[in-house]
Enzyme design. Structure first.
Site, PDB file in Angstrom:
ATOM      1  N   LYS A  64      42.501  20.478   0.605  1.00 16.02           N
ATOM      2  CA  LYS A  64      41.588  19.414   0.166  1.00 16.02           C
ATOM      3  C   LYS A  64      41.579  19.318  -1.360  1.00 16.02           C
ATOM      4  CE  LYS A  64      36.676  18.119   0.840  1.00 16.02           C
ATOM      5  NZ  LYS A  64      35.428  18.491   1.550  1.00 16.02           N
ATOM      6  N   SER A 139      33.305  15.035   4.520  1.00 13.59           N
ATOM      7  CA  SER A 139      34.075  14.567   3.395  1.00 13.59           C
ATOM      8  C   SER A 139      35.554  14.942   3.460  1.00 13.59           C
ATOM      9  CB  SER A 139      33.482  15.119   2.099  1.00 13.59           C
ATOM     10  OG  SER A 139      33.532  16.537   2.099  1.00 13.59           O
ATOM     11  N   SER A 163      31.351  18.988   6.573  1.00 10.47           N
ATOM     12  CA  SER A 163      32.566  18.284   6.150  1.00 10.47           C
ATOM     13  C   SER A 163      33.865  18.800   6.737  1.00 10.47           C
ATOM     14  CB  SER A 163      32.684  18.320   4.633  1.00 10.47           C
ATOM     15  OG  SER A 163      31.855  17.332   4.097  1.00 10.47           O
TER      16      SER A 163
END
Ligand code: GLN
Length: 461
Positions: A64, A139, A163
């Site tokens: 990420k 997210s 997330s």
């Protein structure tokens, strides 16, 4: 590879070609193509000597865009960090590399990991590969889609309030959030430090267990990291024990819960009970308090964590400022997106004199109650079952007009972060609208072995 059927280079080429074919999904911020091929070629030189292989030999991983990798760009999907290069690697990244993994690129996400739909990214939205009109969740949307669409074998995300689990649920894959402190946060760009935890996306529990055993464990750079040695997670999958499982009837009766999710989980619980697990209802009175407590505390922490982006030390520096104060205000106004600004303002408000006791102290009290109640539950239960989300993946734009609507979707995931416990979303079901959804299972702090053992039985079964 052990059978000599293919090389690391071939594996990397396979993923690179899939990444090219699926570039419209917008899962990647950067693809480290050349470098991944070079690393694969270096690993191939020890292909004939399996004794020398690391535990993740040739495993292709995406990370990420909030996880630092030395000399590589990291932007937290924000204009604030455009052009910023990591000066060191996150501990998790170093441990992946030590075990011969290949990092193929950085993955799109909501700006500074704030969001539930990946619609708040300076790099644009990520598409759910199962239905491109729907969000992948957030997210860590890019991390979920990269595994969902077969663009890498496993990926890392971060989970402050869901997330990892929520996008895993929306994309039909496994999302594991270990207990707070299980994996070092060193090199993870902070959102809310007392909640943040790196998590793992995969399609099998074995993969999640293997990656966890590599990246977990004490770290001199993170004092909140648990000091305990890392158990043999893969070995624990063999137990297939019978577990004492708690569930909250309130969570299944909640008005926001989609009826198909409710009945799927109820049916699954009946199957589990027939299979020899003990399922017991446990009263939980705090369900309606956990989302407000989460948003008060995380925005407070975010307002403090994000104060470092001032145009002087880090990130975007306004070209239109003529003295120090306007440098701060203009750099921050230009660099941050709308959702991040909203949270900084909310966080500053709940911490301000006069409101501190009404909001921040109250939220702390709720958190304490939740931690205590959770400990009491785990004194006589091994696991807790809950839905992961109240409803499956929604369409783009559906929730972006009303922030509170979006926040309420975090109802079932923020609990584990408030309590600091481990949780996983297991891709078990499909909705009549065609989208997948999961079941969330939680275990006590640092008890990922039970969680993964149970999960392995569920995902196979
Ligand atoms: N959706 C939650 C939020 O917007 C969770 C974010 C996260 O876990 N990073 O805060």
């Amino acid at each position: 590879m052990a059978c000599g059927e293919f090389t690391c280079t071939q594996v990397v080429e396979h993923y690179l070609s899939r990444i090219r074919q699926h570039s419209h999904l917008n899962a990647f911020v950067e693809v480290f193509a050349e470098e991944a091929l070079q690393r694969a070629a270096a690993l191939d030189r020890k292909l004939n000597d399996p004794g020398s292989w690391g535990r993740l030999f040739g495993v292709v991983v995406g990370i990420k865009d909030v996880i630092c990798y030395k000399d590589h760009p990291v932007s937290a999907s924000s204009a604030m960090l455009k052009g910023f290069t990591s000066q060191y690697s996150a501990t998790a990244v170093e441990r992946l590399l030590e075990e011969d993994a290949i990092i193929i690129g950085s993955l799109n996400c909501d700006e500074f990991a704030m969001g539930s739909s990946n619609e708040h990214s300076v790099h644009g939205k990520v598409l759910n590969a199962l239905d491109e009109t729907r969000v992948p969740g957030g997210s860590s949307g890019g991390s979920a889609v990269a595994v969902q669409a077969g663009l890498c074998r496993v990926s890392l995300g971060s989970d402050t309030g869901g997330s990892v689990r929520q996008p895993a649920d929306f994309c039909g894959i496994i999302g594991l959030k270990p207990s707070y402190g299980r994996i070092s946060r060193h090199g993870l760009i902070a959102y809310a430090s007392s909640f943040d935890q790196i998590g793992i996306f995969s399609t099998t529990i074995e993969d999640a267990a293997t990656v966890l055993s590599v990246i977990a464990g004490p770290d001199a750079y993170d004092s909140t990291c648990t000091q305990e040695a890392v158990p043999d997670y893969l070995g624990a999958l063999q137990q297939q024990a019978s577990y004492r499982i708690a569930y909250f009837p309130e969570s299944l009766e909640h008005p926001s819960l989609d009826p198909e999710i409710k009945s799927a989980i109820q049916q699954r619980m009946a199957v589990l009970s027939k299979a020899g697990h003990t399922l017991s209802p446990v009263r939980f009175d705090y369900l309606d308090y956990i989302v407000p407590a989460y948003y008060v505390m995380t925005t407070a922490e975010a307002s403090s964590n994000l104060s470092r982006y001032d145009g002087v030390r880090f990130g975007h520096r306004s070209a239109n400022a003529n003295e120090l104060e306007s440098l701060y205000t203009r750099s921050r106004s230009e660099g941050f997106g709308k959702e991040v600004k909203r949270r900084i303002m909310l966080g500053s408000f709940v911490l301000s004199a006069g409101y501190y006791d009404a909001y921040f102290s109250k939220a702390q009290q709720i958190r304490k109650l939740i931690v205590q109640t959770t400990q009491e539950i785990f004194a006589s239960h091994d696991l807790i079952i809950m839905p992961t989300v109240p409803a499956p993946a929604f369409r783009f734009g559906e929730k972006s007009k009303n922030a509170v609507d979006m926040y309420l979707g975090d109802l079932y995931t923020v609990f584990a972060n408030l309590a600091g416990i481990a949780a996983v979303s297991l891709p078990l079901f499909r909705h009549s609208n065609g989208m997948p959804f999961g079941m969330q299972v939680m275990s006590d702090r640092k008890n990922e072995t039970k969680l993964l053992d149970f999960a392995a039985g569920e995902v196979k079964g």
